[in-house]
Design a protein around this motif. Structure first.
Motif, PDB file in Angstrom:
ATOM      1  N   SER A 247       0.837  -1.197   0.000  1.00 24.80           N
ATOM      2  CA  SER A 247       0.000   0.000   0.000  1.00 24.80           C
ATOM      3  C   SER A 247       0.872   1.248   0.000  1.00 24.80           C
ATOM      4  O   SER A 247       1.624   1.490   0.944  1.00 24.80           O
ATOM      5  CB  SER A 247      -0.915   0.016   1.230  1.00 24.80           C
ATOM      6  N   SER A 248       0.777   2.020  -1.070  1.00 21.44           N
ATOM      7  CA  SER A 248       1.526   3.271  -1.138  1.00 21.44           C
ATOM      8  C   SER A 248       0.994   4.290  -0.144  1.00 21.44           C
ATOM      9  O   SER A 248       1.746   5.095   0.403  1.00 21.44           O
ATOM     10  CB  SER A 248       1.459   3.851  -2.560  1.00 21.44           C
ATOM     11  N   ASP A 249      -0.319   4.276   0.107  1.00 22.86           N
ATOM     12  CA  ASP A 249      -0.932   5.258   0.998  1.00 22.86           C
ATOM     13  C   ASP A 249      -0.462   5.081   2.439  1.00 22.86           C
ATOM     14  O   ASP A 249      -0.296   6.060   3.167  1.00 22.86           O
ATOM     15  CB  ASP A 249      -2.459   5.143   0.940  1.00 22.86           C
ATOM     16  N   TYR A 250      -0.261   3.842   2.853  1.00 21.42           N
ATOM     17  CA  TYR A 250       0.126   3.567   4.231  1.00 21.42           C
ATOM     18  C   TYR A 250       1.596   3.159   4.359  1.00 21.42           C
ATOM     19  O   TYR A 250       2.039   2.793   5.444  1.00 21.42           O
ATOM     20  CB  TYR A 250      -0.772   2.476   4.823  1.00 21.42           C
ATOM     21  N   GLN A 251       2.328   3.220   3.235  1.00 21.20           N
ATOM     22  CA  GLN A 251       3.759   2.916   3.239  1.00 21.20           C
ATOM     23  C   GLN A 251       4.040   1.581   3.926  1.00 21.20           C
ATOM     24  O   GLN A 251       4.850   1.485   4.849  1.00 21.20           O
ATOM     25  CB  GLN A 251       4.536   4.042   3.931  1.00 21.20           C
ATOM     26  N   LEU A 252       3.352   0.547   3.452  1.00 22.95           N
ATOM     27  CA  LEU A 252       3.569  -0.773   4.037  1.00 22.95           C
ATOM     28  C   LEU A 252       3.606  -1.833   2.943  1.00 22.95           C
ATOM     29  O   LEU A 252       3.045  -1.671   1.857  1.00 22.95           O
ATOM     30  CB  LEU A 252       2.502  -1.111   5.083  1.00 22.95           C
ATOM     31  N   HIS A 253       4.302  -2.896   3.236  1.00 18.45           N
ATOM     32  CA  HIS A 253       4.386  -4.050   2.340  1.00 18.45           C
ATOM     33  C   HIS A 253       4.408  -5.293   3.211  1.00 18.45           C
ATOM     34  O   HIS A 253       5.271  -5.430   4.081  1.00 18.45           O
ATOM     35  CB  HIS A 253       5.646  -3.979   1.475  1.00 18.45           C
ATOM     36  N   GLN A 254       3.442  -6.171   2.981  1.00 14.17           N
ATOM     37  CA  GLN A 254       3.363  -7.377   3.810  1.00 14.17           C
ATOM     38  C   GLN A 254       3.391  -8.623   2.944  1.00 14.17           C
ATOM     39  O   GLN A 254       2.750  -8.673   1.880  1.00 14.17           O
ATOM     40  CB  GLN A 254       2.090  -7.378   4.661  1.00 14.17           C
ATOM     41  N   ARG A 255       4.117  -9.634   3.402  1.00 14.90           N
ATOM     42  CA  ARG A 255       4.114 -10.960   2.800  1.00 14.90           C
ATOM     43  C   ARG A 255       3.329 -11.890   3.724  1.00 14.90           C
ATOM     44  O   ARG A 255       3.622 -11.975   4.916  1.00 14.90           O
ATOM     45  CB  ARG A 255       5.537 -11.468   2.600  1.00 14.90           C
TER      46      ARG A 255
ATOM     47  N   TYR B 109      -1.044   3.992 -14.608  1.00  9.88           N
ATOM     48  CA  TYR B 109       0.033   3.488 -15.466  1.00  9.88           C
ATOM     49  C   TYR B 109       1.335   3.365 -14.680  1.00  9.88           C
ATOM     50  O   TYR B 109       2.029   2.344 -14.751  1.00  9.88           O
ATOM     51  CB  TYR B 109       0.222   4.423 -16.662  1.00  9.88           C
ATOM     52  N   LEU B 110       1.657   4.414 -13.934  1.00 11.50           N
ATOM     53  CA  LEU B 110       2.905   4.393 -13.172  1.00 11.50           C
ATOM     54  C   LEU B 110       2.882   3.328 -12.083  1.00 11.50           C
ATOM     55  O   LEU B 110       3.916   2.711 -11.786  1.00 11.50           O
ATOM     56  CB  LEU B 110       3.170   5.772 -12.567  1.00 11.50           C
ATOM     57  N   LEU B 111       1.708   3.108 -11.501  1.00 12.28           N
ATOM     58  CA  LEU B 111       1.613   2.055 -10.487  1.00 12.28           C
ATOM     59  C   LEU B 111       1.831   0.688 -11.124  1.00 12.28           C
ATOM     60  O   LEU B 111       2.474  -0.193 -10.537  1.00 12.28           O
ATOM     61  CB  LEU B 111       0.247   2.115  -9.795  1.00 12.28           C
TER      62      LEU B 111
END
Length: 531
Positions: free
Chosen positions: A55-63, A347-349
């Motif tokens: 999530s770009s909005d919450y600056q998180l990345h989860q596996r 597009y950029l996403l």
């Protein structure tokens, strides 16, 4: 890869009457329009048994190894519930991004749910129509997750455009409001949106309203009745009446809305609103449940400059927007085809999702291969067709000139795409599949490097030249996409862009040209001790 987008909505009147606590007994009505600010979902298959959510909005990345055991909260509850609904438990990366801040009062969670329903439904092979997207998104938010919110956001986002929505115990109905373009333009020309710089917890505000409604708080019920009546009056005016009078109805509705809960407004919001009114506004409101987010201002266009100046001086940020009527859409399907107008952000996403899956170690190996060729004074031949031909020419230019450091030569790089007379001679006299291999027969030596660029990896002229290069003892590099095609079988190193979209593939190839050029140049500079 699949990319979906869903618009947020701007509600004019009736907000609050879409909560079950009210409409199941009294019936609700909302007039709203969607605007060209979207929530984007990019879905990409990945190897392995994990789910990845970014999530770009919450600056998180989860596996996530086990979706059932994952303790996901807040922003990730909707993706988790939607993944479970479609039975998707592994092998997927979701990249999520909104054009507006969370907690804005523009129905963002509804756009999140409809965008995910679109993308995951397409991935699961389910062609959902707009009504089905709205119903699923509503089911996930209200029933599965138990959020104490209204019904308008999901239906507005899924359908798009200017709509009159009605709610009762039997369900939700969406009635498009058809306006001539000139009238729609006039309506838009009166509207301004300003972000207050603060977000709010709509669920907490709406839960308070729900409790007051269920408890038959007569003051809140009377206010809701008035707001619903205003929505009906606005609908009549927007189709046949005097557009500026909508501003006055917005003002009346805002006064009633503040009776829903003490959290709808505060001294700071009142100050913003009063400043707008003092500078010519006819009406306005805090969007959504209230408490923060965006301030909607309705004013004659001649007053916009002054209102903007005064509100921005108070720290508010004006949002440029327009109406949209597409609703929730797939913009890039699994076959790599653009199905609807894609926004720059979408597009950029999508590009970001592709780039995130690139094999960085392989980029290093290709850079090392080129570096070794330079040190051994070998030639580099590069070829491709169409856009790939342009990339090949660009790559040769960068290797011949850009990598040169401290007065040393660049690569002996030869674009097989640029000798038009020779290419056409081979193509006309022998065959198009020989335009590159015919040139290599006269020039290629053992140890030289041959780079073939083909988006789908199936270009016969590139494949034939690469096969000749291997026979001659040359080193071979392929740049391709999709599943690699035949090119992956004839190249020593085949760099496969993980995408089925030709634009993304060509974009990454050009990016790779600049990246490899920069890496090799720095290595050559390091060889000479240059800082």
């Amino acid at each position: 890869m699949i990319i979906a987008k869903s618009p947020v909505r701007l509600s004019f009147g009736g907000g609050g009457t879409d909560l079950p606590a009210y409409y199941e007994e009294h019936g609700g009505a909302v007039l709203s329009v969607t605007i060209d600010k979207y929530f984007h979902t990019v879905l990409q298959e990945i190897p392995g048994r994990e789910i990845e959510i970014s999530s770009s909005d919450y600056q998180l990345h989860q596996r996530i190894a086990d979706l059932d055991q994952a303790n996901l909260k807040d922003a990730l509850r909707i993706p988790k519930a939607m993944l479970r609904h479609f039975g998707i438990r592994s092998g997927v990366l979701l990249q999520l991004k909104s054009d507006i801040p969370p907690g804005s009062g523009l129905g963002l969670s509804g756009a999140v749910a409809t965008s995910l329903a679109r993308a995951l439904g397409a991935y699961a092979g389910q062609a959902l129509d707009k009504a089905q997207v709205a119903e699923l998104a509503t089911h996930i938010e209200l029933t599965v997750l138990g959020r104490p919110i209204g019904m308008q956001d999901q239906y507005a986002s899924a359908h798009g455009g200017l709509n009159f929505l009605t709610f009762d115990a039997s369900g939700t109905r969406v009635e498009p409001v058809a306006l001539a373009r000139e009238r729609l333009t006039e309506l838009r020309a009166h509207l301004m949106l300003f972000h207050t710089g603060s977000s709010r917890d709509s669920a907490r505000i709406l839960e308070g309203q729900r409790q007051a409604t269920s408890g038959r708080d007569q003051s809140v019920l009377d206010a809701l009745h008035r707001v619903k009546e205003t929505a009906h009056r606005m609908r009549e005016i927007v189709t046949t009446g005097d557009i500026p009078s909508i501003g006055r109805l917005l003002h009346e509705s805002w006064q009633q809305k503040k009776r829903f809960s003490s959290k709808v407004s505060n001294p700071e919001i009142d100050r913003y609103y009063e400043t707008a009114m003092a500078n010519g506004a006819l009406g306005g409101k805090i969007t959504g449940a209230g408490g923060g987010g965006f301030l909607l201002v309705f004013a004659d266009p001649s007053a916009h400059t002054g209102i903007s100046r005064e509100l921005t001086a108070l720290g508010l940020q004006e949002l440029d927007f327009d109406f949209e009527d597409g609703g929730s859409q797939i913009t890039l399907d699994s076959a790599g085809r653009f199905k609807a107008t894609i926004t720059p952000e979408g597009y950029l996403l999508g590009m970001r999702a592709v780039v995130s899956r690139l094999d960085k170690r392989q980029i290093g190996r290709i850079a090392q291969l080129l570096h070794e060729a330079y040190e051994a004074d070998k030639q580099v031949f590069i070829m491709g067709n169409g856009g790939s031909a342009a990339t090949a020419s660009h790559f040769c230019s960068d290797l011949a000139k850009t990598v040169a450091v401290n007065g040393r030569r660049g690569f002996r790089a030869i674009p097989l795409t640029d000798n038009i007379p020779l290419m056409t001679a081979w193509g006309n006299d022998v065959g198009f599949e020989d335009i590159f291999s015919g040139q290599l027969r006269n020039l290629l030596n053992a140890g030289d490097v041959v780079i073939g660029i083909s988006g789908g990896g199936m270009s016969p002229n590139v494949i034939k030249a690469m096969e000749l290069a291997r026979e001659r003892g040359a080193r071979t590099v392929g740049l391709t996409g999709f599943a690699g095609g035949r090119l992956k079988d004839v190249a020593e190193e085949c760099f496969i862009v993980p995408s089925e979209n030709c634009q993304f593939i060509e974009d990454v190839h050009m990016m790779l040209v600049h990246l490899l050029t920069s890496v090799v140049r720095e290595r050559l500079a390091g060889d000479q001790g240059i800082g």
